[in-house]
Design a protein around this motif. Sequence first.
Motif, short mmCIF file in Angstrom:
data_model
loop_
_atom_site.label_atom_id
_atom_site.label_comp_id
_atom_site.label_asym_id
_atom_site.label_seq_id
_atom_site.Cartn_x
_atom_site.Cartn_y
_atom_site.Cartn_z
N THR A 376 0.85 -1.20 0.00
CA THR A 376 0.00 0.00 0.00
C THR A 376 0.88 1.24 0.00
N VAL A 377 0.28 2.34 -0.44
CA VAL A 377 1.00 3.61 -0.51
C VAL A 377 0.05 4.79 -0.59
N GLY A 378 0.51 5.93 -0.13
CA GLY A 378 -0.18 7.19 -0.40
C GLY A 378 -0.79 7.86 0.80
N GLU A 379 -1.11 7.10 1.85
CA GLU A 379 -1.74 7.66 3.04
C GLU A 379 -1.64 6.60 4.12
N PRO A 380 -1.88 6.99 5.35
CA PRO A 380 -1.81 5.98 6.41
C PRO A 380 -2.88 4.91 6.18
N ILE A 381 -2.55 3.67 6.47
CA ILE A 381 -3.56 2.61 6.36
C ILE A 381 -4.05 2.29 7.78
N ASN A 382 -5.36 2.41 7.98
CA ASN A 382 -5.89 2.14 9.31
C ASN A 382 -5.90 0.64 9.56
N PRO A 383 -5.69 0.22 10.81
CA PRO A 383 -5.54 -1.21 11.11
C PRO A 383 -6.69 -2.07 10.59
N LYS A 384 -7.92 -1.57 10.60
CA LYS A 384 -9.05 -2.37 10.13
C LYS A 384 -8.90 -2.71 8.64
N THR A 385 -8.49 -1.73 7.88
CA THR A 385 -8.28 -1.94 6.45
C THR A 385 -7.09 -2.88 6.22
N TRP A 386 -6.05 -2.68 6.99
CA TRP A 386 -4.86 -3.54 6.93
C TRP A 386 -5.27 -4.99 7.15
N GLU A 387 -6.06 -5.25 8.20
CA GLU A 387 -6.48 -6.61 8.55
C GLU A 387 -7.29 -7.25 7.42
N TRP A 388 -8.16 -6.44 6.83
CA TRP A 388 -9.01 -6.97 5.74
C TRP A 388 -8.16 -7.37 4.55
N TYR A 389 -7.24 -6.47 4.19
CA TYR A 389 -6.32 -6.72 3.07
C TYR A 389 -5.53 -8.01 3.35
N TYR A 390 -5.06 -8.12 4.57
CA TYR A 390 -4.23 -9.26 4.96
C TYR A 390 -5.02 -10.57 4.95
N LYS A 391 -6.22 -10.52 5.58
CA LYS A 391 -6.98 -11.77 5.73
C LYS A 391 -7.76 -12.14 4.48
N VAL A 392 -8.55 -11.19 3.97
CA VAL A 392 -9.48 -11.53 2.89
C VAL A 392 -8.77 -11.58 1.54
N ILE A 393 -7.88 -10.65 1.29
CA ILE A 393 -7.19 -10.65 -0.01
C ILE A 393 -5.96 -11.57 0.03
N GLY A 394 -5.20 -11.47 1.09
CA GLY A 394 -3.95 -12.24 1.15
C GLY A 394 -4.09 -13.60 1.80
N ASN A 395 -5.31 -13.95 2.23
CA ASN A 395 -5.54 -15.25 2.85
C ASN A 395 -4.56 -15.51 4.00
#
Length: 647
Positions: A376-395
């Motif tokens: 990710t890039v461009g702005e701070p990533i909030n932990p909730k979004t981080w978790e979703w990206y990690y779990k749902v997209i990155g399995n």
Amino acid sequence: MVNEPNSLPFDSVMNPGLGKYISLYNEAIENPEKFYGDIAQILDWYKRWDKVLDDSKSPYFRWYVNGKLNLSYNAVDRHIQENRRNKAAYIYVNEKGVEKIVTYQGLFKRVNAFSQALKDLGIGKGDRIAIYMPMIIEEIVAMLSAARIGAVFTLVFSGFGAEALADRINDSGAKIVITADGGFRRGKVIPLKKTVDSALEMTKSVESVIVVNHVGNEINMVEGRDYWYHHIVGEKSYVEPERMDSNDPLFILYTSGTTGKPKGVIHGNGGYGVWVANTLKWTFDPQENDRWWCAADIGWITGHSYIVFAPLILGLTSILYEGSLDYPFPDQMWRLVSYYGVNILYTSPTAIRALMKYGDAYPRNHDLSSLKTLGTVGEPINPKTWEWYYKVIGNSKCPIVDTYWQTETGGIIISPSIGIGYGPLKPGSATFPLPGIDPVITDDSGNKVDSGQKGYLTIRKPWPGLMLGLNNQDEKYRTSYFEKIKGFYFTGDYAIRDKDGFYWLLGRSDEVLKVSGHRIGTIEIEDALLSTGIVAEAGVFGKPHQVKGESIVAFVVLKSDANVDSPAEALKKGVRDNFGSLMTPDEIHIVKSLPKTRSGKIMRRIIKAVYLNQISGDVSTLESEASVTEIREAIEKFRKDLGGVGD
Ligand code: WT7
């Protein structure tokens, strides 16, 4: 205090993989000559440099002094001499599903043919070129051709309007504009050539315009000035690359600051090339057969560095997507990842938040198992979004690489580094500085703050990706970036370094907004509002927004003789037409007066605090130039003037 080196938190994050990162980080500090010499081997040079760094004219740092190279050679030619001749450099796809694959050999042919066309139009070393194009192969060909013949290009994001384009053409002194008849966006055609025609009414330097026939819409061609791309590109298959000095400019990219006019950030050939290629390797560890998708727009620095220069220098295969990530389907992005077997995906928190809103079923319907690393890039990533990206997209198997950097830094400067070792990740932290980056978090007087304390993020030592300077503003380069905290590069961001040494970026400390990851100056938007002719005064600020990070709110006082129906709507339209939707406020409130200091400065923070109902006991932090009584009076008066707005 400030001169103690930062100790890295090796103990708390000790992990077998961190070893190489530690040794490289230490080497950069202890033996910079060797470290910077070694990392420059990533490029082919015609002539080796005499010295890695000349800091005698600090802060005008010059890297790889007297080294000679050409970045189009490094991006293209050398791969066709090796075994990448038939490898895809780009898989272009658009929102209609039209696909085009361009190999390194194909790119070589196109770049040479277009370089010749530019030369035939009288463009040579040092000339300025403006590029205003959709995300198509020809846009990349234009950049590489400019680099090949030594012309300096400036890309203008295709979402900007005529006035914004004209400003950039005028400041850069562009002799030529390269554009297309239009671009595709959400099923509509964006009339790029028409915008160029309007911009050219406000500029004098442009002699010719080259137009790619992309969407096939009706356009106006001016005899003797405008040329179709396909008419001027011939068969010629080789143009000798210019031997560029390491510190010759490569491009100018305009970005917003704290003043009205955008700043033209200049990047050079040597230091910039070395930095972007190495940082891509360090942070994402791409492998020869990986498919890399940096889903940014080439009009921003992310695209310049990580869609164009770095992946080509490394000889990778990139996905080049022209369109919106959620059009025509809410799962468009996941369809593309799955269909193309993308291995590394790099996008913005705003994009992730927008896609997250559609629900988990969309990504879960697709096989995303090719993914190895997510950035990710461009702005701070909030932990909730981080978790979703990690779990749902990155399995839960792909590390999240939260990369912090800026237009001015050329490439990534704080980020986990998959290629050289990273420890445990903390959702929302960009983790550690890359080798060569020496951050210091300071207070207003430049004293290093304790760990856990919020302060200004500054960088104590130069690195090769740092801009060469600002176009036409040599002095402003020094005063904007090296004076606030004397001698250190001032990022303009707030940050905290926690007890384990992890860096947390907390957003801008200045009058700059981040709307959907795009950087926009509040004063720039106020100027755009004023330019409509019906506004006497404007105060702009950012309001927290769930998807975009921030949204633009404007309070305006109309001129007494302004006589328009629905002025808020008229103003939005005026700004959108001339500057682009990016700069258009989401909300415009018409008021009778704005709070101002005695010296006449608009108190933006007070407007914001009153509007968002965020007045606390301590109002002194709201305005440095006014007394507490003055601030209290201003708040009271503005509350009254505001009436029901914001309730
Ligand atoms: C500003 C620079 C870097 C390319 C795209 C933006 C913010 C950037 C992060 C991050 C928190 C970030 C900062 C910075 N920013 N990356 N990972 N975490 N904030 O380039 O348009 O020059 O904007 O973007 O505020 O100063 P830019």
